[in-house]
Design an enzyme around this catalytic site. Structure first.
Site, PDB file in Angstrom:
ATOM      1  N   ARG A  54       1.181  -1.450  -0.092  1.00  0.00           N
ATOM      2  CA  ARG A  54      -0.071  -0.099  -0.124  1.00  0.00           C
ATOM      3  C   ARG A  54       0.580   1.637  -0.115  1.00  0.00           C
ATOM      4  O   ARG A  54       0.352   2.649  -0.149  1.00  0.00           O
ATOM      5  CB  ARG A  54      -0.761   0.313   1.517  1.00  0.00           C
ATOM      6  CG  ARG A  54      -2.169   0.824   0.798  1.00  0.00           C
ATOM      7  CD  ARG A  54      -3.124   1.125   2.108  1.00  0.00           C
ATOM      8  NE  ARG A  54      -2.671   1.754   3.270  1.00  0.00           N
ATOM      9  CZ  ARG A  54      -1.861   0.534   4.447  1.00  0.00           C
ATOM     10  NH1 ARG A  54      -2.548  -0.083   4.235  1.00  0.00           N
ATOM     11  NH2 ARG A  54      -2.025   1.839   5.499  1.00  0.00           N
ATOM     12  N   TYR A 107     -17.692  18.073 -13.324  1.00  0.00           N
ATOM     13  CA  TYR A 107     -18.208  17.435 -13.117  1.00  0.00           C
ATOM     14  C   TYR A 107     -18.647  16.833 -11.567  1.00  0.00           C
ATOM     15  O   TYR A 107     -17.897  16.937 -10.492  1.00  0.00           O
ATOM     16  CB  TYR A 107     -16.050  16.055 -12.975  1.00  0.00           C
ATOM     17  CG  TYR A 107     -17.305  14.375 -13.098  1.00  0.00           C
ATOM     18  CD1 TYR A 107     -17.707  14.327 -14.198  1.00  0.00           C
ATOM     19  CD2 TYR A 107     -16.000  13.774 -11.756  1.00  0.00           C
ATOM     20  CE1 TYR A 107     -17.970  12.461 -13.883  1.00  0.00           C
ATOM     21  CE2 TYR A 107     -16.793  12.284 -12.209  1.00  0.00           C
ATOM     22  CZ  TYR A 107     -17.700  12.041 -13.193  1.00  0.00           C
ATOM     23  OH  TYR A 107     -18.382  10.744 -12.339  1.00  0.00           O
ATOM     24  N   ASP A 176      -7.817  19.779 -13.186  1.00  0.00           N
ATOM     25  CA  ASP A 176      -8.833  18.942 -12.776  1.00  0.00           C
ATOM     26  C   ASP A 176      -8.083  18.739 -14.652  1.00  0.00           C
ATOM     27  O   ASP A 176      -8.941  19.702 -15.701  1.00  0.00           O
ATOM     28  CB  ASP A 176     -10.089  18.876 -13.485  1.00  0.00           C
ATOM     29  CG  ASP A 176     -10.278  17.254 -13.635  1.00  0.00           C
ATOM     30  OD1 ASP A 176     -10.245  16.601 -14.741  1.00  0.00           O
ATOM     31  OD2 ASP A 176     -11.677  17.026 -12.857  1.00  0.00           O
ATOM     32  N   LYS A 201      -9.773   8.556 -19.136  1.00  0.00           N
ATOM     33  CA  LYS A 201     -10.581   8.935 -20.285  1.00  0.00           C
ATOM     34  C   LYS A 201      -8.970   8.962 -20.985  1.00  0.00           C
ATOM     35  O   LYS A 201      -8.628   7.962 -21.352  1.00  0.00           O
ATOM     36  CB  LYS A 201     -10.884  10.631 -20.192  1.00  0.00           C
ATOM     37  CG  LYS A 201     -11.559  10.214 -18.580  1.00  0.00           C
ATOM     38  CD  LYS A 201     -12.798   9.549 -18.420  1.00  0.00           C
ATOM     39  CE  LYS A 201     -13.630   9.816 -17.443  1.00  0.00           C
ATOM     40  NZ  LYS A 201     -15.067   9.140 -17.281  1.00  0.00           N
TER      41      LYS A 201
HETATM   42  C1  LIG Z   1     -13.298  16.015 -15.712  1.00  0.00           C
HETATM   43  C2  LIG Z   1     -13.594  14.528 -14.896  1.00  0.00           C
HETATM   44  N1  LIG Z   1     -12.521  14.929 -13.614  1.00  0.00           N
HETATM   45  C3  LIG Z   1     -12.964  13.589 -12.765  1.00  0.00           C
HETATM   46  C4  LIG Z   1     -13.652  11.870 -13.222  1.00  0.00           C
HETATM   47  C5  LIG Z   1     -13.465  11.028 -12.400  1.00  0.00           C
HETATM   48  O1  LIG Z   1     -12.649  10.455 -12.638  1.00  0.00           O
HETATM   49  P1  LIG Z   1     -12.695   8.620 -12.852  1.00  0.00           P
HETATM   50  O2  LIG Z   1     -14.005   8.394 -13.223  1.00  0.00           O
HETATM   51  O3  LIG Z   1     -11.797   7.433 -12.751  1.00  0.00           O
HETATM   52  O4  LIG Z   1     -12.886   8.422 -11.474  1.00  0.00           O
HETATM   53  C6  LIG Z   1     -14.206  12.272 -14.325  1.00  0.00           C
HETATM   54  C7  LIG Z   1     -15.141  11.071 -14.974  1.00  0.00           C
HETATM   55  O5  LIG Z   1     -15.909  11.466 -15.584  1.00  0.00           O
HETATM   56  C8  LIG Z   1     -14.233  13.831 -15.218  1.00  0.00           C
HETATM   57  O6  LIG Z   1     -14.777  14.115 -16.382  1.00  0.00           O
END
Ligand SMILES: Cc1ncc(COP(=O)(O)O)c(C=O)c1O
Length: 377
Positions: A54, A107, A176, A201
Site C-alpha cells: 500500500r 464534473y 482538473d 479517459k
Molecule cells: C473532469 C473529470 N474529473 C474526474 C473524473 C473522475 O474520474 P474517474 O471516473 O476515473 O474516477 C471524471 C470522470 O468522468 C471527469 O470527467
C-alpha cells in the site's frame, strides 16, 4: 529531459514513448512487467523504497516518473481512479475553516466531495468556469479548483491569470486536467500548483483501465498527497498502473487523431440546420477558442451539441452504427451519450456529449450524418 535511451529529448511525443522506462539493456525487454506484490522482503528497521504494497510499488514508480515528466511536475502520485485522486487532493489539503472554490459547471462528483467537506467545516463556493467570476472569488479562498475545459460545457478559464491572483492571496490552485491530458495542456507550467486527472479517459485511452493521479509543482505538496494515499489506500493495482504506462507511448498519436476527428465533427455539426449550440474549443468562433488557443496545445476529444429534445437525441444515438452509446470519453472508440440521463449537470434535455475516437475521419462523419438524417427526419 535526459531520456532513458540517452540524448536530450524535448519533443513531447518522443518523451511520451520513453518516459519512465529503464534504459534498454542487452537481452532486456523494452517495458518491465507489472510487479504484483502485497509485501516486499525487508530485514530489521523499515528501509528502502519498497516495504509494503500500500506504500509503494515499482510499477507505480515507473508510471509516476513518466507522469511527472509529462506534466513537468516535481512529483506525481497515482490513484485507483480519477475520483480517488480528486478526493485525495481535496481531503489532504482542505482543512476546517478553509474556503475552497469548486467548479459549479464541472464534473458533478467533485461537487459531491465538496458537500462532504462542507459537513466537516470547510466553506465551499461553487463558481462557474469563467475567469472574471473566478477572479472575484479568489481573494477569500485557500484553494481554487479549476476544471478547464469544463465537463460537459467545454468552457475555458485563464489559468495563468487565476494562478497569479491566487498566489498573491496565498491560495493554492489545482486544475482538473482530465479532458486535456498533459499533451493538451500543462497546468503547472501555466502557474497552477497541482494538476489532477482521471487517467481513465484520454490518458490511457482504451476504455479498459480506471486510474487517477495528482501531479505537483512542489515536492512537499506531493509528499502530503502521497502520505494521504498511503493512509487511505486509494491505490492503483499494479496491472492498471502497467497498462496506463504502456498506453502513454501512443498518447500523442491518439490525441492528435482525436483532435482531427473532433474538429471535423464540430465543423459538420455547426453547418447542420437541425443542430444547435455546438461547442468545441478548437473551433474558431467558439466562445472558448481564443483562451484555449493561448493555453492549450490540443483542444481535446469532446464536442457537445444540442438536439431539439431528449427523444430526438435518443433517436440519434440509437441510429449511430460505428459510435456506441456510452458514458466516459477519451478512448480510441468514438462514443456519445445524452448527458441529461445523469443527474447533476445544468443542461438542455437534448444535450449530447460526443467523444471523438481514433477512427478514420470519413467513416466517423458518415456515421454521424446518417444518424442525424434518421433522427431529424
Ligand atoms: C473532469 C473529470 N474529473 C474526474 C473524473 C473522475 O474520474 P474517474 O471516473 O476515473 O474516477 C471524471 C470522470 O468522468 C471527469 O470527467
Amino acid at each position: 529531459m535526459k531520456h532513458s535511451r540517452g540524448g536530450t529529448v524535448t519533443s513531447e511525443g518522443t518523451r511520451a514513448i520513453h518516459a519512465g522506462h529503464p534504459p534498454v539493456r542487452p537481452g532486456g525487454p523494452f517495458t518491465d512487467g507489472p510487479v504484483f506484490a502485497s509485501t516486499f522482503h525487508m530485514s530489521g528497521d523499515p528501509d528502502g523504497p519498497y516495504q509494503y504494497g500500500r506504500f509503494a510499488n515499482p510499477t507505480w514508480t515507473a508510471l509516476e516518473t513518466a507522469l511527472a515528466d509529462l506534466e513537468g511536475a516535481a512529483a506525481a502520485v497515482s490513484f485507483g481512479s480519477g475520483m480517488a485522486a480528486v478526493s485525495g487532493a481535496l481531503l489532504a489539503l482542505a482543512q476546517p475553516g478553509h474556503t475552497i472554490v469548486l467548479p459549479a459547471d464541472g464534473y458533478p462528483a467533485t461537487r459531491t466531495v465538496g458537500t462532504h467537506l462542507a459537513d466537516r467545516g470547510v466553506t465551499v463556493r461553487h463558481v462557474r468556469t469563467d475567469t472574471a467570476a473566478l477572479a472575484a472569488a479568489v481573494p477569500d479562498a485557500d484553494l481554487v479548483w479549476l476544471e478547464t475545459p469544463s465537463n460537459p460545457g467545454l468552457d475555458v478559464c485563464d489559468i495563468p491569470a487565476i494562478a497569479e491572483l491566487a498566489h498573491r492571496h496565498g491560495a493554492l490552485v489545482a486544475v482538473d486536467n482530465t479532458l486535456a491530458t498533459p499533451l493538451g495542456q500543462l497546468p503547472l507550467a501555466l502557474g497552477a500548483d497541482l494538476s489532477v486527472a482521471s487517467g481513465t479517459k484520454a490518458l490511457t485511452g482504451h476504455s479498459d483501465v480506471l486510474l487517477g493521479y495528482v501531479a505537483s509543482a512542489d515536492p512537499a505538496l506531493g509528499d502530503r498527497i502521497r502520505a494521504w494515499r498511503t493512509m487511505t489506500g486509494g491505490i492503483p493495482g499494479p496491472m492498471e498502473a502497467w497498462l496506463a504506462h504502456r498506453s502513454l507511448a501512443t498518447l500523442h498519436l491518439r490525441v492528435d487523431r482525436q483532435t482531427q476527428n473532433a474538429t471535423a465533427l464540430a465543423e459538420l455539426l455547426s453547418a447542420h440546420p437541425g443542430v444547435a449550440d455546438v461547442r468545441y474549443p478548437g473551433l474558431p468562433g467558439d466562445p472558448a477558442h481564443v483562451l484555449a488557443t493561448r493555453q492549450m496545445r490540443r483542444p481535446g476529444c469532446i464536442v457537445v451539441f444540442t438536439l431539439p429534445d431528449a427523444d430526438t437525441a435518443q433517436r440519434f444515438l440509437a441510429a449511430l452504427d460505428l459510435v456506441a452509446e456510452a458514458t466516459s470519453f477519451g478512448g480510441v472508440h468514438s462514443i456519445a451519450e445524452r448527458r441529461g440521463r445523469w443527474p447533476g449537470d445544468d443542461i438542455p434535455a437534448g444535450f449530447v456529449r460526443f467523444s471523438a475516437g481514433c477512427e478514420d475521419t470519413p467513416d466517423l462523419l458518415a456515421d454521424v450524418t446518417q444518424a442525424l438524417d434518421k433522427a431529424l427526419g
